[in-house]
Design a protein around this motif. Structure first.
Motif, PDB file in Angstrom:
ATOM      1  N   ALA A  47      27.533  47.206  26.675  1.00  0.00           N
ATOM      2  CA  ALA A  47      27.835  47.398  25.250  1.00  0.00           C
ATOM      3  C   ALA A  47      29.324  47.187  24.997  1.00  0.00           C
ATOM      4  O   ALA A  47      29.721  46.542  24.006  1.00  0.00           O
ATOM      5  CB  ALA A  47      27.397  48.794  24.806  1.00  0.00           C
ATOM      6  N   HIS A  48      30.151  47.716  25.877  1.00  0.00           N
ATOM      7  CA  HIS A  48      31.607  47.554  25.739  1.00  0.00           C
ATOM      8  C   HIS A  48      32.007  46.081  25.798  1.00  0.00           C
ATOM      9  O   HIS A  48      32.866  45.630  25.035  1.00  0.00           O
ATOM     10  CB  HIS A  48      32.325  48.341  26.832  1.00  0.00           C
ATOM     11  N   ASN A  49      31.385  45.339  26.694  1.00  0.00           N
ATOM     12  CA  ASN A  49      31.745  43.928  26.862  1.00  0.00           C
ATOM     13  C   ASN A  49      31.581  43.138  25.571  1.00  0.00           C
ATOM     14  O   ASN A  49      32.321  42.189  25.324  1.00  0.00           O
ATOM     15  CB  ASN A  49      30.923  43.295  27.980  1.00  0.00           C
ATOM     16  N   GLN A  50      30.621  43.529  24.753  1.00  0.00           N
ATOM     17  CA  GLN A  50      30.413  42.815  23.490  1.00  0.00           C
ATOM     18  C   GLN A  50      31.586  43.007  22.533  1.00  0.00           C
ATOM     19  O   GLN A  50      31.721  42.252  21.574  1.00  0.00           O
ATOM     20  CB  GLN A  50      29.103  43.263  22.845  1.00  0.00           C
ATOM     21  N   GLN A  51      32.427  43.988  22.815  1.00  0.00           N
ATOM     22  CA  GLN A  51      33.599  44.230  21.976  1.00  0.00           C
ATOM     23  C   GLN A  51      34.824  43.457  22.468  1.00  0.00           C
ATOM     24  O   GLN A  51      35.893  43.558  21.868  1.00  0.00           O
ATOM     25  CB  GLN A  51      33.912  45.735  21.930  1.00  0.00           C
ATOM     26  N   THR A  52      34.682  42.727  23.568  1.00  0.00           N
ATOM     27  CA  THR A  52      35.811  41.996  24.143  1.00  0.00           C
ATOM     28  C   THR A  52      35.442  40.526  24.358  1.00  0.00           C
ATOM     29  O   THR A  52      35.432  40.041  25.495  1.00  0.00           O
ATOM     30  CB  THR A  52      36.246  42.634  25.480  1.00  0.00           C
ATOM     31  N   PRO A  53      35.165  39.794  23.287  1.00  0.00           N
ATOM     32  CA  PRO A  53      34.694  38.414  23.456  1.00  0.00           C
ATOM     33  C   PRO A  53      35.679  37.507  24.182  1.00  0.00           C
ATOM     34  O   PRO A  53      35.262  36.624  24.934  1.00  0.00           O
ATOM     35  CB  PRO A  53      34.437  37.939  22.025  1.00  0.00           C
ATOM     36  N   GLY A  54      36.960  37.710  24.000  1.00  0.00           N
ATOM     37  CA  GLY A  54      37.931  36.862  24.689  1.00  0.00           C
ATOM     38  C   GLY A  54      37.870  37.035  26.195  1.00  0.00           C
ATOM     39  O   GLY A  54      37.951  36.051  26.945  1.00  0.00           O
ATOM     40  N   PHE A 127      26.789  31.814  23.799  1.00  0.00           N
ATOM     41  CA  PHE A 127      26.075  30.869  22.947  1.00  0.00           C
ATOM     42  C   PHE A 127      25.355  31.544  21.786  1.00  0.00           C
ATOM     43  O   PHE A 127      25.078  30.914  20.773  1.00  0.00           O
ATOM     44  CB  PHE A 127      25.046  30.083  23.782  1.00  0.00           C
ATOM     45  N   ASP A 128      25.011  32.813  21.960  1.00  0.00           N
ATOM     46  CA  ASP A 128      24.235  33.523  20.947  1.00  0.00           C
ATOM     47  C   ASP A 128      24.694  34.980  20.888  1.00  0.00           C
ATOM     48  O   ASP A 128      24.268  35.813  21.684  1.00  0.00           O
ATOM     49  CB  ASP A 128      22.746  33.447  21.277  1.00  0.00           C
ATOM     50  N   ARG A 129      25.566  35.280  19.943  1.00  0.00           N
ATOM     51  CA  ARG A 129      26.152  36.620  19.843  1.00  0.00           C
ATOM     52  C   ARG A 129      25.164  37.670  19.337  1.00  0.00           C
ATOM     53  O   ARG A 129      25.504  38.839  19.254  1.00  0.00           O
ATOM     54  CB  ARG A 129      27.387  36.599  18.939  1.00  0.00           C
ATOM     55  N   THR A 130      23.941  37.268  19.014  1.00  0.00           N
ATOM     56  CA  THR A 130      22.950  38.268  18.607  1.00  0.00           C
ATOM     57  C   THR A 130      22.282  38.924  19.817  1.00  0.00           C
ATOM     58  O   THR A 130      21.560  39.909  19.654  1.00  0.00           O
ATOM     59  CB  THR A 130      21.854  37.652  17.703  1.00  0.00           C
ATOM     60  N   ILE A 131      22.511  38.377  21.006  1.00  0.00           N
ATOM     61  CA  ILE A 131      21.936  38.980  22.212  1.00  0.00           C
ATOM     62  C   ILE A 131      22.593  40.333  22.428  1.00  0.00           C
ATOM     63  O   ILE A 131      23.812  40.450  22.472  1.00  0.00           O
ATOM     64  CB  ILE A 131      22.136  38.063  23.435  1.00  0.00           C
TER      65      ILE A 131
END
Length: 163
Positions: A47-54, A127-131
Motif C-alpha cells: 500500500a505504501h509503495n503506491q504512494q511513491t510512484p517515482g 502500466f495500470d495505476r488502478t491495480i
C-alpha cells in the motif's frame, strides 16, 4: 558525479536508502510472534509503495537493466533478492510452526512466489495505476494461511503507518 562514479551508482544508492527505510518500517511488525507481523507488513508495504510512484519507476527500470551480469547494480539486486527470499521463508517457517499456514506449505516456494508477486505487481502498476497492489498481496497471503492463521492475521493490530 562528485559522490558517485556514474548514474547507475547514484540510482542504486537511492534504492539502497529505500530498502533501509523499508526495513526500519518493518520494526514493529517483526515483534509480532508467529511471523504474521511480517506478512501484515508486506501488505502495508505494498500500500505504501503506491504512494511513491517515482521510486517504483526507478526500481522497475533499474532491476530490469541490472539483470545483465555486467550491470553495476547486478550484485545489489542478487543480494537483495536473496535477503528478501530468505527472510520471507524464515517468517513463513515461523508461521508454519505456529499453525498459521496450511500444514503442507513449503515456505521456500511461497517466499519465491510472494517476492515475485510483489515486484511483478510493481511492474504492472507502472502500466495500470488502478491495480491495488496491497489487495493482491493480501489475497496471496490469505491463500497460504490456515483458518487459524486468517483469524490471527485479521486480529493483528495494524502497526504504525508505513508512510
Amino acid at each position: 558525479m562528485h559522490y558517485f562514479p556514474d548514474k547507475e551508482a547514484l540510482l542504486q544508492a537511492v534504492l539502497e536508502e529505500r530498502d533501509l527505510a523499508d526495513r526500519r518500517r518493518f520494526g514493529a511488525y517483526v515483534q509480532v510472534p508467529g511471523g504474521l507481523g511480517i506478512l501484515r507488513g508486506m501488505v502495508e508495504l505494498a500500500a505504501h509503495n503506491q504512494q511513491t510512484p517515482g521510486l517504483i519507476d526507478l526500481f522497475v527500470r533499474l532491476s530490469a537493466e541490472a539483470s545483465d551480469p555486467e550491470h553495476p547494480a547486478h550484485e545489489y539486486f542478487v543480494e537483495r533478492y536473496d535477503r528478501i527470499r530468505l527472510g520471507t521463508a524464515r517468517t513463513l517457517r515461523k508461521a508454519l510452526r505456529a499453525g498459521y499456514l496450511h500444514e503442507d506449505s513449503d515456505p521456500d516456494r511461497i517466499a519465491v512466489r510472494l517476492t515475485a508477486l510483489m515486484d511483478g505487481l510493481q511492474t504492472q502498476w507502472q502500466f495500470d495505476r488502478t491495480i491495488d497492489m496491497a489487495h493482491h498481496i493480501r489475497a496471496a497471503i490469505y491463500e497460504v494461511l490456515s483458518g487459524e492463521g486468517r483469524k490471527a492475521f485479521e486480529a493483528l493490530a495494524v502497526g504504525p503507518p508505513l508512510a
